[in-house]
Design a protein around this motif. Structure first.
Motif, short mmCIF file in Angstrom:
data_model
loop_
_atom_site.label_atom_id
_atom_site.label_comp_id
_atom_site.label_asym_id
_atom_site.label_seq_id
_atom_site.Cartn_x
_atom_site.Cartn_y
_atom_site.Cartn_z
N ARG A 100 -0.42 2.89 -3.33
CA ARG A 100 -1.29 1.98 -4.10
C ARG A 100 -2.52 1.66 -3.24
NH1 ARG A 100 -2.47 -3.54 -5.93
NH2 ARG A 100 -1.30 -4.52 -4.24
N PRO A 101 -3.52 2.55 -3.22
CA PRO A 101 -4.68 2.34 -2.34
C PRO A 101 -5.42 1.06 -2.65
CG PRO A 101 -5.10 4.12 -3.92
CD PRO A 101 -3.65 3.77 -4.04
N THR A 102 -5.34 0.60 -3.93
CA THR A 102 -6.05 -0.62 -4.33
C THR A 102 -5.51 -1.84 -3.56
OG1 THR A 102 -4.80 -0.10 -6.34
CG2 THR A 102 -7.17 -0.29 -6.57
N ALA A 103 -4.36 -1.70 -2.89
CA ALA A 103 -3.86 -2.80 -2.07
C ALA A 103 -4.81 -3.05 -0.90
CB ALA A 103 -2.46 -2.48 -1.54
N THR A 104 -5.51 -2.01 -0.44
CA THR A 104 -6.40 -2.13 0.72
C THR A 104 -7.87 -1.97 0.32
OG1 THR A 104 -4.66 -1.15 2.07
CG2 THR A 104 -6.86 -1.18 3.04
N ASP A 105 -8.11 -1.15 -0.70
CA ASP A 105 -9.49 -0.80 -1.05
C ASP A 105 -9.67 -0.86 -2.56
OD1 ASP A 105 -11.90 0.38 -1.54
OD2 ASP A 105 -11.60 2.08 -0.18
N PRO A 106 -10.24 -1.98 -3.07
CA PRO A 106 -10.36 -2.16 -4.53
C PRO A 106 -11.26 -1.12 -5.19
CG PRO A 106 -11.18 -4.10 -3.33
CD PRO A 106 -10.76 -3.12 -2.30
N HIS A 152 0.84 -1.21 0.00
CA HIS A 152 0.00 0.00 0.00
C HIS A 152 0.88 1.27 0.00
CE1 HIS A 152 -3.98 1.93 1.36
NE2 HIS A 152 -3.15 2.89 1.06
N HIS A 153 1.90 1.28 0.87
CA HIS A 153 2.80 2.44 0.95
C HIS A 153 4.23 1.99 0.68
CE1 HIS A 153 -0.42 4.70 2.89
NE2 HIS A 153 -0.52 3.79 3.83
#
Ligand SMILES: Cc1cc2nc3c(=O)[nH]c(=O)nc-3n(C[C@H](O)[C@H](O)[C@H](O)COP(=O)(O)OP(=O)(O)OC[C@H]3O[C@@H](n4cnc5c(N)ncnc54)[C@H](O)[C@@H]3O)c2cc1C
Length: 505
Positions: A354-360, A322-323
């Motif tokens: 990469r926010p999609t790592a936590t929130d698709p 994510h970060h």
């Protein structure tokens, strides 16, 4: 005394508005942007979503407190999800260091680089806690506008060796060069160079340890929306797309704010969440601010600028955390070029989100949404961003393709960026700096812009350029200081959920 106007709807402005509302004021919040949140804007491009600014949530209790002012629960408005690892560091030689989780997790990671630094790390955490106990617990939400408040703290600050820089403190405990870099980057998160930022900012290290790192599901924009909903529910009037051009002072008080369309709004109390350099230079006449504000404005040393590249990808990079903190070959010399140089360096270090790592929900199915931030010189440097922006974007994409995002050029879509000129234009940020004035010792506590306005008696200031400083915990704490300073209203205005408040000044 009834009406308060808050100028600027960054997190410091929103928190101030809520606190004054809970205190019994009728509150109006005005911002030149079309959305609430200040630097926390949101961009959307055909199914891809991008938080423009802050992404890392630390000290979640500070957000919870804003809802609790009205007997509400933050969890009913927005979900925070713990992220692990907190950050992955990616070094120029391809090695990776996962930072976060338990102390044991971090010690195991340290052992991969230098087992002898394990003991030093434990000492560093202990030292960071000592600094945190004073710098955060005791001082972050206390006013610092009287010189005595500063003098009283001098013995404690000397004992903590605040004269040392973050880099010096970390280097006393850690000997591996890469680990030194990883454990000293925190000042960059609030606009400082680790090589001259006071080691007081090592408290961030313990802050992360104590509460972990969180992500607001739906993004920081969802957190802003939640606070916007709360503001509406408790009767705060929100006016967006409106710049306050001037504050008119009569005698010792501000009587009205003049808006960009020349209309005027009167109030009893004014809270500025604008960059204090913009406030004292452009919104108040020079007769209206005091000598100290003029001196601080003249001598201000600014934080760095930011180049933020946003893009989607038509595939998922599932092994990117994510970060990610992507460090280039140069560290100290690059930081010197960014903070003191007059031109754009060829190289860079990056923060990759990469926010999609936590929130698709940030991208279409099977795709990713990214933002990549490069610290760059602010507009005091001689950089032609119209020419340099596209070149820097290309260089960053090339570097990411070579390292953590293979085939990026084949999969990248909707790329666009913000440079320091955008920060200056959109947020009225002096010299397009990302975080207002830098977190130097000479610009901290009493030396920073005061939360009690330095001039008119009914002016208060919250946000990154004031005490305690930039970053979400800092600016939300600055609103707590404002809350302590603003007198209770003479006559209260009912909130939908009234809170017990003292009557009288
Ligand atoms: C790219 C980026 C990433 C970051 N990441 C993080 C992170 O992950 N975690 C973290 O804790 N912090 C992070 N930060 C720092 C943090 O976002 C800021 O320090 C904080 O949001 C600043 O809040 P503020 O209250 O000072 O207001 P700001 O966000 O600066 O907002 C002030 C608002 O006031 C408006 N305004 C100014 N003057 C006027 C006027 N005259 N009239 C009307 N409106 C006016 C501006 O347009 C703006 O909307 C990041 C910052 C940036 C830029």
């Amino acid at each position: 005394m009834n009406k308060a106007i808050v100028i600027g709807a960054g997190f410091g402005g929103i928190a101030s508005a809520l606190r004054l509302r809970a205190k019994g004021y009728s509150v109006q919040i005005i911002d030149k942007c079309e959305r609430l949140g200040g630097r926390a804007q949101v961009f959307e491009r055909e199914g891809y979503k991008f938080d423009a600014g802050p992404t890392v949530i630390t000290a979640p209790f500070l957000f919870n407190e804003l809802f609790e002012l009205f007997d509400k629960s933050r969890e009913d408005y927005v979900e925070f999800k713990a992220v692990n690892p907190w950050y992955q560091f990616y070094f120029a030689d391809g090695t990776r260091f996962n930072y976060g989780g338990s102390i044991e997790n971090t010690l195991n990671e340290i052992a991969k680089f230098n087992p002898e630094d394990q003991k030093g790390y434990l000492d560093l955490v202990k030292k960071s806690q000592e600094i945190f106990d004073v710098g955060f617990t005791q001082l972050s939400d206390k006013p610092f506008h009287s010189v005595w408040s500063m003098l009283r703290q001098i013995p404690a600050l000397l004992k903590l060796r605040s004269d040392r820089t973050v880099w010096q403190l970390v280097s006393r405990h850690i000997s591996n060069e890469k680990l030194r870099q990883a454990f000293s980057v925190q000042p960059l998160l609030v606009g400082g160079n680790p090589f001259n930022t006071t080691s007081i900012y090592n408290l961030i290290h313990f802050l992360e340890r104590k509460w972990g790192i969180h992500f607001a599901m739906g993004g920081t924009g969802a957190l802003v929306d939640a606070l916007g909903k709360l503001m509406t529910e408790v009767g705060i009037e929100i006016k967006l797309g409106t710049e306050v051009r001037q504050l008119v002072v009569e005698g010792k008080q501000i009587t009205k704010a003049v808006l960009a369309d020349n209309s005027e709004v009167e109030a009893d109390i004014f809270i500025s969440n604008a960059d204090p350099l913009h406030l004292y230079r452009n919104m108040l006449s020079s007769r209206s601010s005091n000598l100290l504000a003029k001196l601080k404005t003249k001598r201000a040393k600014l934080s760095m600028g930011l180049f933020v590249l946003y893009f989607g990808t038509t595939k998922k990079y599932a092994d990117v955390e994510h970060h990610t903190i992507w460090l280039g070959k140069r560290y100290k010399a690059l930081l010197r070029d960014i903070f003191q140089g007059d031109s754009l360096p060829d190289d860079f270090s990056l923060y990759v989100h990469r926010p999609t790592a936590t929130d698709p929900s940030f991208a279409p199915d099977g795709h990713d949404s990214f933002y990549v931030l490069a610290p760059v010189p602010n507009l005091k440097a001689n950089i032609d961003w119209r020419a340099e922006g596209p070149v820097l974007m290309k260089r960053i994409i090339d570097a990411l393709e070579r390292t953590i995002l293979p085939d990026l050029k084949k999969h990248i879509v909707h790329e666009f960026y913000m440079n320091p000129e955008d920060f200056q234009r959109e947020y009225l940020s002096e010299a397009g700096a990302g975080f207002s004035i830098a977190p130097l010792f000479s610009q901290s506590a009493w030396f920073r812009f005061h939360n009690r306005g330095e001039g008119p008696s009914n002016l208060y200031v919250s946000g990154a350029g004031t005490h305690p400083g930039a970053g979400l915990p800092g600016v939300i704490s600055s609103a707590k200081v404002v809350d302590r300073l603003v007198p209770s209203p003479i006559r209260q205005v009912e909130t939908t959920q009234p809170r017990e408040v003292e009557v009288g000044v």
